[in-house]
Design a protein around this motif. Structure first.
Motif, short mmCIF file in Angstrom:
data_model
loop_
_atom_site.label_atom_id
_atom_site.label_comp_id
_atom_site.label_asym_id
_atom_site.label_seq_id
_atom_site.Cartn_x
_atom_site.Cartn_y
_atom_site.Cartn_z
N LEU A 1 0.83 -1.21 0.00
CA LEU A 1 0.00 0.00 0.00
C LEU A 1 0.86 1.26 0.00
CD1 LEU A 1 -3.31 0.14 0.58
CD2 LEU A 1 -2.15 -2.02 0.39
N ALA A 2 2.16 1.09 -0.21
CA ALA A 2 3.04 2.26 -0.26
C ALA A 2 2.58 3.18 -1.39
CB ALA A 2 4.48 1.80 -0.50
N PRO A 3 2.29 4.44 -1.06
CA PRO A 3 1.78 5.35 -2.10
C PRO A 3 2.76 5.51 -3.27
CG PRO A 3 1.55 6.31 0.09
CD PRO A 3 2.36 5.06 0.26
N TYR A 4 2.24 5.41 -4.45
CA TYR A 4 2.99 5.59 -5.70
C TYR A 4 4.19 4.64 -5.84
CZ TYR A 4 0.08 9.65 -6.59
OH TYR A 4 -1.01 10.46 -6.82
N ILE A 5 4.16 3.51 -5.13
CA ILE A 5 5.26 2.53 -5.33
C ILE A 5 5.20 1.99 -6.76
CG2 ILE A 5 4.00 0.49 -4.43
CD1 ILE A 5 7.46 0.84 -3.32
N ALA A 6 3.98 1.85 -7.29
CA ALA A 6 3.82 1.47 -8.70
C ALA A 6 3.22 2.67 -9.42
CB ALA A 6 2.88 0.27 -8.81
N LYS A 7 3.83 3.03 -10.54
CA LYS A 7 3.34 4.22 -11.26
C LYS A 7 2.12 3.89 -12.11
CE LYS A 7 7.77 6.61 -11.76
NZ LYS A 7 8.77 5.52 -11.70
N ASN A 8 1.95 2.59 -12.42
CA ASN A 8 0.81 2.19 -13.25
C ASN A 8 0.54 0.70 -13.01
OD1 ASN A 8 2.82 0.77 -14.77
ND2 ASN A 8 3.28 2.69 -15.82
N THR A 9 -0.49 0.18 -13.66
CA THR A 9 -0.89 -1.21 -13.40
C THR A 9 0.19 -2.20 -13.88
OG1 THR A 9 -2.13 -1.21 -15.45
CG2 THR A 9 -3.38 -0.79 -13.44
N GLU A 10 0.92 -1.83 -14.91
CA GLU A 10 1.97 -2.74 -15.41
C GLU A 10 3.09 -2.87 -14.38
OE1 GLU A 10 3.46 -5.57 -17.45
OE2 GLU A 10 1.44 -4.79 -17.78
N SER B 1 -5.32 -7.39 -17.26
CA SER B 1 -6.44 -6.66 -17.87
C SER B 1 -6.71 -5.30 -17.21
CB SER B 1 -7.72 -7.51 -17.79
OG SER B 1 -8.04 -7.77 -16.45
N TYR B 2 -6.08 -5.03 -16.05
CA TYR B 2 -6.50 -3.85 -15.30
C TYR B 2 -6.15 -2.49 -15.91
CZ TYR B 2 -9.63 -5.01 -11.68
OH TYR B 2 -10.78 -5.34 -11.03
N GLY B 3 -5.08 -2.44 -16.70
CA GLY B 3 -4.75 -1.16 -17.36
C GLY B 3 -5.94 -0.72 -18.21
N ALA B 4 -6.45 -1.65 -19.02
CA ALA B 4 -7.57 -1.32 -19.92
C ALA B 4 -8.85 -1.09 -19.13
CB ALA B 4 -7.75 -2.45 -20.93
N ILE B 5 -9.04 -1.87 -18.06
CA ILE B 5 -10.26 -1.72 -17.26
C ILE B 5 -10.30 -0.33 -16.61
CG2 ILE B 5 -11.45 -2.54 -15.16
CD1 ILE B 5 -10.39 -5.36 -15.86
N ALA C 1 -8.78 2.38 -17.58
CA ALA C 1 -8.95 3.41 -18.62
C ALA C 1 -10.42 3.47 -19.07
CB ALA C 1 -8.04 3.12 -19.80
N ASP C 2 -11.03 2.31 -19.20
CA ASP C 2 -12.41 2.24 -19.66
C ASP C 2 -13.36 2.89 -18.64
OD1 ASP C 2 -14.60 1.33 -21.17
OD2 ASP C 2 -14.82 -0.41 -19.84
N TYR C 3 -13.18 2.55 -17.35
CA TYR C 3 -14.08 3.13 -16.34
C TYR C 3 -13.82 4.63 -16.15
CZ TYR C 3 -16.05 -1.39 -15.17
OH TYR C 3 -16.72 -2.59 -15.24
N LEU C 4 -12.56 5.04 -16.29
CA LEU C 4 -12.28 6.48 -16.18
C LEU C 4 -13.02 7.22 -17.30
CD1 LEU C 4 -10.84 9.00 -15.11
CD2 LEU C 4 -8.83 8.35 -16.46
N ALA C 5 -12.99 6.66 -18.50
CA ALA C 5 -13.68 7.32 -19.63
C ALA C 5 -15.19 7.38 -19.33
CB ALA C 5 -13.41 6.55 -20.91
N LYS C 6 -15.73 6.32 -18.78
CA LYS C 6 -17.17 6.33 -18.46
C LYS C 6 -17.48 7.41 -17.42
CE LYS C 6 -18.72 1.60 -19.26
NZ LYS C 6 -17.79 0.52 -19.56
N LEU C 7 -16.63 7.50 -16.40
CA LEU C 7 -16.87 8.49 -15.33
C LEU C 7 -16.73 9.91 -15.87
CD1 LEU C 7 -15.10 6.56 -12.46
CD2 LEU C 7 -17.54 7.14 -12.55
N LYS C 8 -15.82 10.09 -16.81
CA LYS C 8 -15.66 11.43 -17.40
C LYS C 8 -16.90 11.82 -18.20
CE LYS C 8 -10.69 12.19 -17.50
NZ LYS C 8 -9.43 12.10 -18.26
#
Ligand code: BEZ
Length: 334
Positions: A114-123, A278-282, A284-291
């Motif tokens: 749970l370290a903040p920003y330890i991973a910059k992205n899902t990959e 699959s989470y990178g695409a998931i 991005a997809d939900y962010l687009a829906k929320l926008k």
């Protein structure tokens, strides 16, 4: 008459064969016995974790030619994660997909993910969850009477608030829902908010009726559970990863036939791997829906949180020295 004589002769010949074959049949029947298992998790049916559990159940049914049934219990139907953990330990439950909450609350070192920003992205999250530090922690679930099968993850953590937020000062003193998870609570304390631990199934009502001012959540939940209906701002922060740990009851596992153990292990780990991928695409997809809703989406980075993140690292490097190993792994990622 000749018909009866023939039948009697057939019986006479087959009786000893039958006597010999019976123990063999019984043995074969035993190894091919139908098996029923249960898997529990707190996510609702549309969530990717629940879909992954159902896919594991379907694959096991096919691979075992209908011999293995895995019943999926979503939405905390079997109880909270603390209760599921106890059931796994006693053998009352076979498998679970859990957050790391119950692990981190027993041992700080599970909090390092749970370290903040330890991973910059899902990959990067994917790489860290298959790295040596993560695997060391997976193996040590045996100390809790569990068998570890691997990690999955949910989307990166974001924030949804009832009021409009433009600055982290707007979060000061606000009741922000977190999972009952020490490192998450601590992050919000350091930010000056009032973290309010609350499991996922209780969240919608608490947000709708104003019992909490905001929540730490992912885009998937924000969309699927319609938390955005009551939101004044969605903060796109990507500030933490959120692993799933797939575990089984060590007690029950020991009585599973080794060939079935291999089948179960392979099936879970293949599905978790595709879940993580699959989470990178998931996201991005939900962010687009929320926008596409009326709720403003505020995109922020590490600087939004001021000194809270550095303060968090200072404390958690002390509490869980393994964090430094995870940071060293993260530093090598591009
Ligand atoms: C949550 O409590 O926020 C959560 C739990 C499981 C999956 C995703 C989110």
């Amino acid at each position: 008459m000749s018909f009866f004589r023939g039948s009697i002769r057939r019986l006479a010949v087959s009786a000893p064969t039958l006597v010999l074959a019976l123990p063999l049949l019984a043995f074969t029947g035993l190894s091919a016995q139908a098996k029923e298992y249960r898997i529990g998790l707190i996510t609702p049916p549309p969530h990717q974790w629940t879909k992954a559990a159902q896919d594991v159940a379907d694959t096991l049914k096919t691979r075992s030619e209908d011999r293995i049934t895995l019943s999926v219990f979503p939405s905390g139907q079997l109880g909270s994660e603390a209760e599921m953990m106890r059931q796994l330990q006693s053998g009352a439950l076979d498998f679970a997909f859990l957050t790391l909450g119950e692990f981190a609350n027993r041992d700080d070192k599970y909090g390092i993910f749970l370290a903040p920003y330890i991973a910059k992205n899902t990959e990067q999250a994917r790489k860290l969850l298959s790295g040596p530090t993560a695997q060391k922690l997976l193996a040590s679930v045996s100390k809790l009477g569990l068998v570890g099968f691997g990690y999955g993850m949910a989307g990166l953590r974001e924030i949804a608030t009832r009021d409009t937020v433009t600055d982290s000062k707007d979060l000061s003193g606000k009741k922000i829902r977190t999972v009952p998870f020490k490192p998450e609570l601590d992050f919000w304390v350091k930010l000056g908010a009032a973290p309010t631990p609350m499991p996922l199934p209780a969240l919608y009502d608490a947000f709708a009726n104003g019992q909490i001012d905001g929540m730490q959540i992912d885009f998937e939940g924000t969309w699927n559970s319609k938390y955005y209906d009551h939101a004044g701002t969605i903060i796109h922060s990507d500030h933490m990863m959120f692993p799933l740990i797939a575990v089984g009851s060590a007690r029950n596992w020991a009585s599973i036939d080794p060939a079935d153990q291999t089948m179960i292990r392979e099936t879970i780990s293949a599905r978790l791997d595709s879940l993580i991928g699959s989470y990178g695409a998931i996201d991005a997809d939900y962010l687009a829906k929320l926008k596409g809703t009326d709720v403003p989406v505020l995109s922020v980075d590490r600087s939004f949180f001021g000194t809270a993140i550095d303060d968090w690292y200072t404390e958690w490097r002390e509490r869980a020295p393994l964090l430094k190993e995870l940071e060293a792994e993260a530093a090598l990622l591009d």
